[in-house]
Design a protein around this motif. Structure first.
Motif, PDB file in Angstrom:
ATOM      1  N   VAL A  72      53.579  45.154   9.841  1.00 34.95           N
ATOM      2  CA  VAL A  72      53.375  45.463  11.255  1.00 34.95           C
ATOM      3  C   VAL A  72      53.031  46.943  11.425  1.00 34.95           C
ATOM      4  N   THR A  73      53.705  47.804  10.665  1.00 40.51           N
ATOM      5  CA  THR A  73      53.408  49.240  10.727  1.00 40.51           C
ATOM      6  C   THR A  73      51.967  49.525  10.332  1.00 40.51           C
ATOM      7  N   THR A  74      51.487  48.835   9.304  1.00 36.19           N
ATOM      8  CA  THR A  74      50.103  49.036   8.863  1.00 36.19           C
ATOM      9  C   THR A  74      49.121  48.653   9.961  1.00 36.19           C
ATOM     10  N   VAL A  75      49.433  47.585  10.693  1.00 37.42           N
ATOM     11  CA  VAL A  75      48.583  47.194  11.824  1.00 37.42           C
ATOM     12  C   VAL A  75      48.590  48.292  12.888  1.00 37.42           C
ATOM     13  N   PHE A  76      49.771  48.826  13.184  1.00 35.65           N
ATOM     14  CA  PHE A  76      49.857  49.912  14.157  1.00 35.65           C
ATOM     15  C   PHE A  76      49.106  51.148  13.667  1.00 35.65           C
ATOM     16  N   TYR A 118      51.102  55.081  19.033  1.00 33.77           N
ATOM     17  CA  TYR A 118      51.533  55.947  17.933  1.00 33.77           C
ATOM     18  C   TYR A 118      53.056  55.975  17.816  1.00 33.77           C
ATOM     19  N   HIS A 119      53.746  56.197  18.915  1.00 35.52           N
ATOM     20  CA  HIS A 119      55.207  56.273  18.866  1.00 35.52           C
ATOM     21  C   HIS A 119      55.831  54.907  18.586  1.00 35.52           C
ATOM     22  N   LEU A 120      55.224  53.841  19.079  1.00 32.38           N
ATOM     23  CA  LEU A 120      55.733  52.504  18.759  1.00 32.38           C
ATOM     24  C   LEU A 120      55.563  52.208  17.272  1.00 32.38           C
ATOM     25  N   GLY A 121      54.427  52.641  16.703  1.00 35.71           N
ATOM     26  CA  GLY A 121      54.216  52.467  15.268  1.00 35.71           C
ATOM     27  C   GLY A 121      55.241  53.233  14.447  1.00 35.71           C
ATOM     28  N   LEU A 122      55.555  54.466  14.861  1.00 37.11           N
ATOM     29  CA  LEU A 122      56.580  55.237  14.164  1.00 37.11           C
ATOM     30  C   LEU A 122      57.944  54.560  14.261  1.00 37.11           C
ATOM     31  N   TYR A 123      58.215  53.950  15.400  1.00 37.19           N
ATOM     32  CA  TYR A 123      59.493  53.253  15.571  1.00 37.19           C
ATOM     33  C   TYR A 123      59.608  52.086  14.588  1.00 37.19           C
ATOM     34  N   VAL A 124      58.568  51.253  14.511  1.00 35.24           N
ATOM     35  CA  VAL A 124      58.599  50.124  13.579  1.00 35.24           C
ATOM     36  C   VAL A 124      58.719  50.630  12.142  1.00 35.24           C
ATOM     37  N   LEU A 125      58.070  51.741  11.839  1.00 38.72           N
ATOM     38  CA  LEU A 125      58.143  52.326  10.500  1.00 38.72           C
ATOM     39  C   LEU A 125      59.569  52.756  10.174  1.00 38.72           C
ATOM     40  N   ARG A 126      60.244  53.374  11.127  1.00 38.57           N
ATOM     41  CA  ARG A 126      61.635  53.800  10.888  1.00 38.57           C
ATOM     42  C   ARG A 126      62.556  52.600  10.690  1.00 38.57           C
ATOM     43  N   THR A 155      66.164  53.098  18.224  1.00 40.60           N
ATOM     44  CA  THR A 155      65.702  52.247  19.322  1.00 40.60           C
ATOM     45  C   THR A 155      65.849  52.962  20.656  1.00 40.60           C
ATOM     46  N   VAL A 156      66.987  53.614  20.858  1.00 34.17           N
ATOM     47  CA  VAL A 156      67.200  54.365  22.099  1.00 34.17           C
ATOM     48  C   VAL A 156      66.188  55.501  22.222  1.00 34.17           C
ATOM     49  N   VAL A 157      65.940  56.203  21.127  1.00 33.24           N
ATOM     50  CA  VAL A 157      64.989  57.312  21.152  1.00 33.24           C
ATOM     51  C   VAL A 157      63.577  56.819  21.442  1.00 33.24           C
ATOM     52  N   ALA A 158      63.171  55.715  20.800  1.00 32.23           N
ATOM     53  CA  ALA A 158      61.834  55.172  21.037  1.00 32.23           C
ATOM     54  C   ALA A 158      61.668  54.733  22.492  1.00 32.23           C
TER      55      ALA A 158
END
Length: 373
Positions: A72-76, A118-126, A155-158
């Motif tokens: 999923v991160t790669t897609v983002f 971008y930030h959603l992708g970073l969230y899934v990556l974390r 999750t709260v930060v994202a």
């Protein structure tokens, strides 16, 4: 990544009686450099992640939750790259004075969408990183607690980052001057979201280091595992560099010129984090390559020429793989070269040739099949 604000709409050198920008100034464009850098960074990350998928699925047969999250991160990441190209197409990397107002509004709209993706992708990556750590230490109750706490925090930060970006102007169209509205300053948006990113990246890095310290293993293994996981420092460093690149975009009067650099470092940050979280999963792949290379150069040493005879007259082993020869482990067998084929594994670590034979002692691993006469 940061969005422009209305106070940046006036280009440098184009107000207050300043001289009109020259054609050369208006023609300046650094977007191509950013394109090349972003494509290269994504290609490297995609190659490493693909090798990770191969090692997990084809070699180990254990494609877990962390791997699916990396998919999923790669897609983002690919979507982020495409959005970056759109922002560059509509004027990022050029002086704001050279961009028509209608085109500038489109740029701002794509930039807001890019920020959210971008930030959603970073969230899934974390979350993928946390799932990977949970997979390593799945039998440790304390580790599961740490992972759950980490998941809740990121999750709260994202969620907070998404709210800040989505509500930075009310209504949001006021951001690109399509009507009146109230907006946060771009500097405050930048500081808040960037600080949250660095804190989250550091958290995902520090959790495994704490767990490693409490594991019951040798200091050497702890250090080796820590070094691999410390590749995550690279992602944190990229976050810092991205912040440095963003400062002029939110403090100077020509933000679009600096957006090209911001986009580049943002892409590099995500790509480096993908590489850092995928590198530990490549161990089976490189282990196979190394063992395959060394075995090919040492196979011949499993045969011993006896004194006074010519050619290869026999093969002797004192330690057999129990899976291949059952109860034959620890016994000595002789077979002619014609009765040997590469099929099962012999471990000759315990091989001690007779002293009177004058042979050469080797420690090798050879695959053979013993056929009864």
């Amino acid at each position: 990544m940061s969005s422009p604000s209305s106070d940046h709409a006036t280009p440098a050198g184009a107000s207050g009686g300043a001289p009109k920008p020259t054609p050369e100034y208006l023609a300046e464009d650094i977007s191509s450099i950013s394109r090349i850098g972003m494509i290269t960074a994504f290609a490297v990350a995609f190659a490493v992640v693909s090798l990770r998928f191969y090692a997990r699925a084809a070699m180990m047969g254990s494609f877990g939750l962390d791997d699916w999250l990396m998919v999923v991160t790669t897609v983002f990441a690919a979507t982020t790259l495409a959005m970056c190209m759109l922002v560059l197409h509509y004027g990022a990397g050029r002086h704001i004075a050279s961009i028509p107002p209608s085109q500038l509004a489109v740029l701002y709209k794509h930039l807001v969408g890019l920020q959210l993706i971008y930030h959603l992708g970073l969230y899934v990556l974390r979350v993928s990183g946390l799932a990977f750590y949970a997979r390593l230490w799945k039998n440790a109750d304390r580790s599961r607690t740490h992972m759950m706490m980490g998941f809740i925090f990121v999750t709260v930060v994202a969620t907070a980052q998404s709210l800040i970006l989505g509500l930075q102007c009310i209504p949001l169209k006021a951001l690109w001057k399509d009507g009146p509205g109230r907006c946060l300053t771009q500097y405050s948006v930048f500081i808040s979201t960037a600080a949250m990113t660095i804190v989250c990246d550091s958290l995902v890095l520090l959790i495994p280091l704490r767990i490693i310290w409490h594991l019951k293993m040798t200091v050497r293994r702890k250090v080796a595992l820590g070094v691999v996981l410390l590749l995550g420092v690279l992602a944190v460093l990229m976050s810092v560099v991205r912040i440095i690149a963003m400062v002029p975009a939110v403090t100077r009067d020509d933000p679009t010129w600096y957006y090209a650099s911001v986009l580049f470092w943002s892409s590099v940050e995500m790509s480096s984090a993908m590489v850092a979280l995928s590198a530990p999963a490549l161990k089976p792949l490189f282990g196979t390559l190394i063992s395959g290379t060394t075995q090919g150069t040492r196979n011949h040493s499993s045969y011993r020429c006896r004194k006074g005879q010519s050619g290869l007259t026999g093969l002797r082993s004192t330690s057999f793989n129990p899976k291949s020869l059952g109860s034959a482990k620890g016994t000595s067998h002789h077979r002619t070269a014609g009765d040997v084929s590469a099929e099962n594994t012999i471990n000759e670590d315990a091989y001690h040739p007779d002293e009177e034979a004058g042979g050469i002692r080797k420690t090798v691993e050879v695959k053979i099949e013993v056929r009864d006469s």
